[in-house]
Design a protein around this motif. Structure first.
Motif, PDB file in Angstrom:
ATOM      1  N   LEU A  68       4.339  -5.510  -0.460  1.00  0.00           N
ATOM      2  CA  LEU A  68       3.460  -4.341  -0.479  1.00  0.00           C
ATOM      3  C   LEU A  68       4.193  -3.115  -1.028  1.00  0.00           C
ATOM      4  CD1 LEU A  68       0.684  -3.154   0.246  1.00  0.00           C
ATOM      5  CD2 LEU A  68       1.580  -2.714   2.549  1.00  0.00           C
ATOM      6  N   ALA A  69       5.439  -2.936  -0.630  1.00  0.00           N
ATOM      7  CA  ALA A  69       6.234  -1.801  -1.111  1.00  0.00           C
ATOM      8  C   ALA A  69       6.419  -1.881  -2.623  1.00  0.00           C
ATOM      9  CB  ALA A  69       7.586  -1.766  -0.412  1.00  0.00           C
ATOM     10  N   LYS A  70       6.631  -3.092  -3.145  1.00  0.00           N
ATOM     11  CA  LYS A  70       6.779  -3.265  -4.600  1.00  0.00           C
ATOM     12  C   LYS A  70       5.478  -2.928  -5.320  1.00  0.00           C
ATOM     13  CE  LYS A  70      10.451  -6.699  -4.420  1.00  0.00           C
ATOM     14  NZ  LYS A  70      10.784  -8.132  -4.575  1.00  0.00           N
ATOM     15  N   GLN A  71       4.347  -3.304  -4.726  1.00  0.00           N
ATOM     16  CA  GLN A  71       3.053  -2.982  -5.337  1.00  0.00           C
ATOM     17  C   GLN A  71       2.842  -1.471  -5.391  1.00  0.00           C
ATOM     18  OE1 GLN A  71       0.214  -5.126  -2.952  1.00  0.00           O
ATOM     19  NE2 GLN A  71       0.590  -7.073  -3.996  1.00  0.00           N
ATOM     20  N   PHE A  72       3.143  -0.806  -4.284  1.00  0.00           N
ATOM     21  CA  PHE A  72       3.010   0.656  -4.262  1.00  0.00           C
ATOM     22  C   PHE A  72       3.949   1.295  -5.281  1.00  0.00           C
ATOM     23  CE2 PHE A  72       1.434   0.530   0.350  1.00  0.00           C
ATOM     24  CZ  PHE A  72       0.130   0.787  -0.010  1.00  0.00           C
ATOM     25  N   GLN A  73       5.181   0.797  -5.356  1.00  0.00           N
ATOM     26  CA  GLN A  73       6.151   1.363  -6.291  1.00  0.00           C
ATOM     27  C   GLN A  73       5.718   1.123  -7.738  1.00  0.00           C
ATOM     28  OE1 GLN A  73       8.804   3.341  -5.425  1.00  0.00           O
ATOM     29  NE2 GLN A  73       8.772   3.732  -7.625  1.00  0.00           N
ATOM     30  N   SER A  74       5.172  -0.053  -8.009  1.00  0.00           N
ATOM     31  CA  SER A  74       4.689  -0.371  -9.356  1.00  0.00           C
ATOM     32  C   SER A  74       3.575   0.583  -9.773  1.00  0.00           C
ATOM     33  CB  SER A  74       4.194  -1.814  -9.386  1.00  0.00           C
ATOM     34  OG  SER A  74       3.645  -2.123 -10.630  1.00  0.00           O
ATOM     35  N   GLU A  75       2.653   0.837  -8.845  1.00  0.00           N
ATOM     36  CA  GLU A  75       1.557   1.766  -9.150  1.00  0.00           C
ATOM     37  C   GLU A  75       2.083   3.191  -9.336  1.00  0.00           C
ATOM     38  OE1 GLU A  75      -2.147   3.332 -10.007  1.00  0.00           O
ATOM     39  OE2 GLU A  75      -1.401   1.282 -10.098  1.00  0.00           O
ATOM     40  N   ALA A  76       3.029   3.584  -8.525  1.00  0.00           N
ATOM     41  CA  ALA A  76       3.619   4.924  -8.663  1.00  0.00           C
ATOM     42  C   ALA A  76       4.351   5.051  -9.998  1.00  0.00           C
ATOM     43  CB  ALA A  76       4.569   5.201  -7.504  1.00  0.00           C
ATOM     44  N   ASP A  77       5.079   4.002 -10.389  1.00  0.00           N
ATOM     45  CA  ASP A  77       5.783   4.017 -11.681  1.00  0.00           C
ATOM     46  C   ASP A  77       4.793   4.107 -12.842  1.00  0.00           C
ATOM     47  OD1 ASP A  77       8.169   3.811 -10.305  1.00  0.00           O
ATOM     48  OD2 ASP A  77       8.450   1.666 -10.712  1.00  0.00           O
ATOM     49  N   GLN A 124       3.544   5.817   1.431  1.00  0.00           N
ATOM     50  CA  GLN A 124       4.581   5.797   2.468  1.00  0.00           C
ATOM     51  C   GLN A 124       3.953   5.661   3.852  1.00  0.00           C
ATOM     52  OE1 GLN A 124       7.946   5.614   2.213  1.00  0.00           O
ATOM     53  NE2 GLN A 124       7.510   5.345   0.039  1.00  0.00           N
ATOM     54  N   ARG A 125       2.871   6.391   4.083  1.00  0.00           N
ATOM     55  CA  ARG A 125       2.171   6.305   5.360  1.00  0.00           C
ATOM     56  C   ARG A 125       1.600   4.900   5.574  1.00  0.00           C
ATOM     57  NH1 ARG A 125      -2.509   6.097   7.581  1.00  0.00           N
ATOM     58  NH2 ARG A 125      -3.705   6.193   5.664  1.00  0.00           N
ATOM     59  N   LEU A 126       0.963   4.372   4.536  1.00  0.00           N
ATOM     60  CA  LEU A 126       0.379   3.035   4.632  1.00  0.00           C
ATOM     61  C   LEU A 126       1.452   1.961   4.812  1.00  0.00           C
ATOM     62  CD1 LEU A 126      -2.405   3.295   1.894  1.00  0.00           C
ATOM     63  CD2 LEU A 126      -2.721   3.169   4.384  1.00  0.00           C
ATOM     64  N   LEU A 127       2.588   2.150   4.185  1.00  0.00           N
ATOM     65  CA  LEU A 127       3.681   1.196   4.320  1.00  0.00           C
ATOM     66  C   LEU A 127       4.239   1.199   5.744  1.00  0.00           C
ATOM     67  CD1 LEU A 127       5.142  -0.814   2.525  1.00  0.00           C
ATOM     68  CD2 LEU A 127       6.796   0.963   1.975  1.00  0.00           C
ATOM     69  N   LYS A 128       4.394   2.380   6.330  1.00  0.00           N
ATOM     70  CA  LYS A 128       4.861   2.471   7.724  1.00  0.00           C
ATOM     71  C   LYS A 128       3.842   1.840   8.670  1.00  0.00           C
ATOM     72  CE  LYS A 128       7.818   6.484   7.254  1.00  0.00           C
ATOM     73  NZ  LYS A 128       8.031   7.893   7.568  1.00  0.00           N
ATOM     74  N   GLU A 129       2.570   2.078   8.406  1.00  0.00           N
ATOM     75  CA  GLU A 129       1.510   1.493   9.228  1.00  0.00           C
ATOM     76  C   GLU A 129       1.505  -0.028   9.118  1.00  0.00           C
ATOM     77  OE1 GLU A 129      -3.242   1.559   8.820  1.00  0.00           O
ATOM     78  OE2 GLU A 129      -2.338   3.548   9.076  1.00  0.00           O
ATOM     79  N   ALA A 130       1.675  -0.538   7.899  1.00  0.00           N
ATOM     80  CA  ALA A 130       1.716  -1.989   7.695  1.00  0.00           C
ATOM     81  C   ALA A 130       2.934  -2.598   8.392  1.00  0.00           C
ATOM     82  CB  ALA A 130       1.752  -2.306   6.197  1.00  0.00           C
ATOM     83  N   GLU A 131       4.044  -1.897   8.338  1.00  0.00           N
ATOM     84  CA  GLU A 131       5.262  -2.365   9.015  1.00  0.00           C
ATOM     85  C   GLU A 131       5.053  -2.407  10.527  1.00  0.00           C
ATOM     86  OE1 GLU A 131       9.752  -0.653   9.467  1.00  0.00           O
ATOM     87  OE2 GLU A 131       8.907  -0.688   7.454  1.00  0.00           O
ATOM     88  N   ARG A 132       4.476  -1.353  11.068  1.00  0.00           N
ATOM     89  CA  ARG A 132       4.198  -1.305  12.507  1.00  0.00           C
ATOM     90  C   ARG A 132       3.257  -2.442  12.916  1.00  0.00           C
ATOM     91  NH1 ARG A 132       1.804   3.454  12.843  1.00  0.00           N
ATOM     92  NH2 ARG A 132      -0.253   2.508  12.859  1.00  0.00           N
TER      93      ARG A 132
END
Length: 186
Positions: A68-77, A124-132
């Motif tokens: 998920l973090a890679k997907q978010f980073q890819s979209e941000a890039d 970042q918020r969604l990633l923390k939520e997914a991790e939790r």
């Protein structure tokens, strides 16, 4: 009736000025309660992180979060590359643009930059939520095992030694629960 000799003795003292000897006083002395042996508190200690990281399900949850973090980073890039491309084009042609078009393009770039920043914050918020959410069942499993072990071994409490919370533990007095927990939560 048991205080009567005391009262007579006091009365005799105040009348004669001399204390009269008292042969026997019927005073009840309270008996001491038998002192119970103090119970020794038994406690356990463990590393939450060590146990969590040893769980097979942790590896899968961590992999899902990394994906998920890679997907978010890819979209941000991608968004950042698009912004850079449009900004470079703006810089090249800004001298030739009419003032109203120049302001419009600046506003578009500003809006695009704000949306990119908002996306990064939201990801970042969604990633923390997914991790939790991914680790919640694992932590619940650890907590259930801790409660069971605590009851089975009559422990007064169990300490988490992570993050220097407990800088020292007397291993003769406490029980290291790491190995036991690792077996229970598999």
């Amino acid at each position: 009736m048991r205080f009567f000799p005391l009262i007579l003795s006091f009365f005799a003292l105040t009348v004669s000025g001399q204390p009269e000897p008292i042969d026997s006083i019927d005073v009840e002395v309270p008996q001491e309660e038998p002192v119970e042996e103090s119970k020794t508190l038994a406690f356990g200690y463990f590393s939450y992180d060590e146990v969590l990281h040893s769980m097979p399900a942790y590896t899968k949850a961590k992999g899902d979060i990394e994906t998920l973090a890679k997907q978010f980073q890819s979209e941000a890039d991608r968004s950042e590359a698009e912004f850079s491309k449009r900004y470079e084009a703006f810089l090249e042609e800004q001298h030739d643009l009419a003032p109203s078009i120049l302001k419009k393009r600046q506003a578009e770039l500003q809006d695009m930059m704000e949306r990119n920043i908002a996306f990064k914050e939201e990801s970042q918020r969604l990633l923390k939520e997914a991790e939790r959410d991914a680790y919640a069942p694992l932590k619940a499993k650890i907590n259930i095992a801790l409660a069971q072990i605590g009851k089975e071994r009559n422990l007064a409490f169990i300490l988490n030694t992570d993050h220097d919370a407990i800088p020292w533990v007397d291993t003769d007095m406490g029980i290291d629960l790491n190995a036991i927990l690792k077996l229970r939560v598999r």
